[in-house]
Design an enzyme around this catalytic site. Structure first.
Site, mmCIF file in Angstrom:
data_model
loop_
_atom_site.group_PDB
_atom_site.id
_atom_site.type_symbol
_atom_site.label_atom_id
_atom_site.label_comp_id
_atom_site.label_asym_id
_atom_site.label_seq_id
_atom_site.Cartn_x
_atom_site.Cartn_y
_atom_site.Cartn_z
ATOM 1 N N LYS A 164 0.818 -1.217 0.000
ATOM 2 C CA LYS A 164 0.000 0.000 0.000
ATOM 3 C C LYS A 164 0.852 1.267 0.000
ATOM 4 C CE LYS A 164 -4.016 -2.314 1.251
ATOM 5 N NZ LYS A 164 -3.509 -3.616 1.590
ATOM 6 N N ASP A 165 2.122 1.150 0.378
ATOM 7 C CA ASP A 165 2.998 2.330 0.357
ATOM 8 C C ASP A 165 3.066 2.954 -1.034
ATOM 9 O OD1 ASP A 165 3.795 2.472 3.052
ATOM 10 O OD2 ASP A 165 5.277 0.894 2.763
#
Ligand SMILES: *Cc1c(COP(=O)(O)O)cnc(C)c1O
Length: 362
Positions: A105-106
């Site tokens: 998700k970064d």
């Protein structure tokens, strides 16, 4: 490039507008108006990740964002490594967890933070996000300490791991967290409801950093290209993707739609199996969400699924050919973690689940 509200196609906006508002009218999702193939994908695969990603994103965003801005967003957002590790012959793990919050998700959250910081200068912004674990950490870390931005994270009490909870609940500053005594779908529902309150949206500059937001989705397209660039040439890739909200799978299908050679996408779910059952029976019949070992996927109302269908209906993607979906039980996941360990690869349950779906259905 225009972005169209899937539920209300008369609402057509620019990319920055879609990013700043998050959700369209009537809780509709924004999606690109058209999906043209990129020029010369082969040449694109030869160049470095940041340069290539800037070109891909420009293609998807259009001229609403200047080339040098987009390049700097990408450079700042994708400032950590990704790895492609051979797990067994012909099977690779695309390791996307080398960023600050230790989850893929970064990529999306950090790109979105770059976009928002640029698109909404002078306005107050409140990021309201629901998480089943990993999004909360990625979003909180991406927006932490950003001037003019407040972050509120809703999460299902007792259904995220203690490490995840620590990652987003211990930051303080502009990050506030609320534990909801219900499941992730309820958290997501609360976020959607808030967006229906026009007065609230305007007053606090409400924005969702969920995979609802197109910025997150587009960023994820880039690592599919990187995976194919690093794979040995001459073979078409099959991606098995551990799926919850179906953002990651949607990004893979999008990559294919703009020209990346992908043979098949496997959307692997846990026992929250709304989509595999839908593919089998043709019925959309979500059941109450249950807690599993793969908690980032404990979702029975996958938010991005309308975008998947949109690609089939409107953009001519042959979903029957391209996309399959299977559910894997907790027992199978445990067994998969052990099997991977015996061949020398330490996998978390989500990756192990995807590997299981791949080896069963290759
Ligand atoms: C978020 C997450 C998923 C699910 O991804 P979706 O895009 O929501 O389908 C799977 N695995 C891990 C580790 C995650 O963090």
């Amino acid at each position: 490039m225009k972005y169209i509200n899937i539920s209300h196609p008369e609402q057509s906006v620019s990319f920055p507008h879609a990013v700043v508002t998050g959700l369209g009218k009537g809780q509709g999702l924004f999606f690109t108006e058209n999906l043209e193939p990129l020029d010369d994908v082969r040449a694109l695969l030869e160049i470095d990740f940041v340069s290539r990603s800037a070109i891909i994103l420009q293609h998807l965003v259009g001229d609403a964002v200047a080339t040098e801005d987009l390049r700097s967003f990408v450079k700042n957002a994708f400032d950590f490594p990704l790895e492609l590790v051979e797990v067994a012959e012909g099977v690779h793990a695309l390791e996307l967890f080398h960023g600050p919050s230790l989850a893929f998700k970064d990529f999306g959250a950090r790109f979105m933070a770059q976009c928002l910081a640029n698109f909404s200068t002078g306005h107050k912004t409140t990021i309201l996000t629901a998480t089943s674990g990993d999004t909360g950490a990625a979003v909180a870390l991406a927006f932490y300490d950003q001037p003019g931005i407040d972050v509120v994270v809703l999460y299902p009490k007792g259904m995220v791991t203690p490490l995840q909870e620590k990652l987003f609940c211990t930051l303080g500053g502009n990050v506030r967290t609320i534990a909801i005594e219900d499941d992730f779908d309820s958290c997501q529902q609360l976020v959607k409801q808030s967006f229906d309150d026009i007065e609230l949206v305007e007053k606090i500059g409400l924005n969702s950093a969920n995979s609802i937001n197109v910025a997150r989705l587009l960023a994820q397209v880039c690592y599919y290209f990187e995976a194919v660039a690093r794979l040995p040439a001459g073979k078409e890739a099959v991606f098995s993707v551990p799926s919850g909200n179906f953002g990651n799978v949607t990004a893979g299908l999008l990559a294919h739609a703009i020209g990346l050679p992908i043979k098949r996408m496997i959307a692997a779910t846990n026992e929250n199996d709304t989509v595999p059952r839908f593919f089998n029976s043709g019925k959309w019949d979500p059941r109450p969400t249950i807690a599993t070992l793969t908690n980032a996927m404990d979702i029975s109302l996958p938010n991005n699924f309308p975008r998947v269908l949109e690609m089939g209906d409107k953009h001519g993607l042959d979903l029957r050919e391209l996309l399959v979906s299977f559910a894997i039980s907790d027992d199978q996941t445990r067994e998969a973690v052990r099997s991977l360990d015996t061949i020398g690869y330490l996998a978390d349950p989500h990756s192990a689940l995807a590997w299981k779906a791949l080896t069963d259905h290759k």
